[in-house]
Scaffold this motif. Structure first.
Motif, PDB file in Angstrom:
ATOM      1  N   ASP A 186       0.859  -1.024   0.014  1.00 27.51           N
ATOM      2  CA  ASP A 186       0.085  -0.053  -0.027  1.00 27.51           C
ATOM      3  C   ASP A 186       0.984   1.261   0.011  1.00 27.51           C
ATOM      4  O   ASP A 186       1.168   1.993   1.008  1.00 27.51           O
ATOM      5  CB  ASP A 186      -0.883   0.102   1.117  1.00 27.51           C
ATOM      6  N   GLN A 219      -5.754   1.048   2.336  1.00 26.96           N
ATOM      7  CA  GLN A 219      -6.411   1.282   3.416  1.00 26.96           C
ATOM      8  C   GLN A 219      -7.730   2.378   3.029  1.00 26.96           C
ATOM      9  O   GLN A 219      -8.528   2.630   3.988  1.00 26.96           O
ATOM     10  CB  GLN A 219      -5.366   2.322   4.391  1.00 26.96           C
ATOM     11  N   LYS A 250      -7.492   5.457   2.334  1.00 27.82           N
ATOM     12  CA  LYS A 250      -7.454   6.778   3.230  1.00 27.82           C
ATOM     13  C   LYS A 250      -7.006   7.843   2.359  1.00 27.82           C
ATOM     14  O   LYS A 250      -5.984   7.535   1.523  1.00 27.82           O
ATOM     15  CB  LYS A 250      -6.391   6.310   4.375  1.00 27.82           C
TER      16      LYS A 250
END
Length: 227
Positions: free
Chosen positions: A128, A142, A144
């Motif tokens: 990631d 995530q 995010k």
């Protein structure tokens, strides 16, 4: 196995959809009032909410607005067939996609699977790593996002869109490509979903110092995230 919440006062239709979804190995809970549906949606146990616009006690759009204050769970809206106003209002309130009523169980399941597939596995291969474009930072696995070092609240579809644009920052991305990436389906004729989602993202990003948007419209071609 995804957990689905259906909020729809049409008990016969909702029961039909629940049977089909359970046949596809989803776990489904169905309620028939907005108040009960909102409380269940807020408890965080569901992977997706299917929400009817017209409910006896609350507007589906009002429920969605309240839900979005606390949750980014994917929401698929039931809208009246051909009612563009309901669709746009739902998308502006934070819906990920919509399906017109009446619809077939096959179409509903296809929309659900498309949204969940994009939510769960968008660009999930490998580590990631952070995607960084100017003040934007994204962590795809995530799911995010940060904007100017602050958390950026995005719906599932908005995240898919901005990630797709960020991965091709400085290049024009067609609406059809964005629809495939964000919604998991080809762009339908006269479908304004992508435009409404992009408008929402623009609002959250604000404008550049030169007064222009971070996401530019290239007429007849698509959208471009400015590096």
């Amino acid at each position: 196995m995804a957990h689905i919440l259906i909020i729809d006062d049409d008990e016969i239709l909702a029961g039909l959809f629940q049977d089909y979804l359970e046949g596809e190995k989803f776990t489904v809970v169905t309620v028939h009032t907005g108040e009960e549906g909102l409380q269940l949606a807020l408890n965080g146990r569901f992977d997706m909410v299917i929400l009817d616009v017209m409910l006896p006690d609350m507007s589906g759009n009002d429920i969605l607005k309240q839900l979005r204050q606390q949750s980014n769970v994917p929401v698929l809206m039931f809208t009246a067939k051909g009612d563009d106003v309901d669709r746009i209002l739902g998308l502006e309130a934070g819906a990920d996609d919509y399906v017109p009523k009446p619809c077939t169980p096959r179409e509903l399941i296809a929309r659900i699977k498309a949204i969940l597939r994009r939510t769960e596995s968008t660009y999930s291969q490998g580590s990631d790593h952070c995607i960084e474009i100017g003040p934007l930072q994204l962590w795809p696995q995530q799911r995010k996002a940060h904007w100017h070092q602050q958390s950026l609240e995005l719906t599932s579809t908005e995240f898919n869109l901005i990630e797709t644009l960020a991965r091709q920052a400085g290049q024009v991305v067609s609406k059809n490509t964005l629809s495939e990436k964000a919604l998991g389906r080809p762009l339908a004729r006269f479908d304004r979903s992508i435009d409404v989602h992009i408008s929402s993202i623009r609002h959250k990003l604000g404008q550049r110092e030169d007064g222009h948007d971070w996401i530019q419209t290239v007429r007849g071609q698509g959208y471009q995230l400015i590096k």
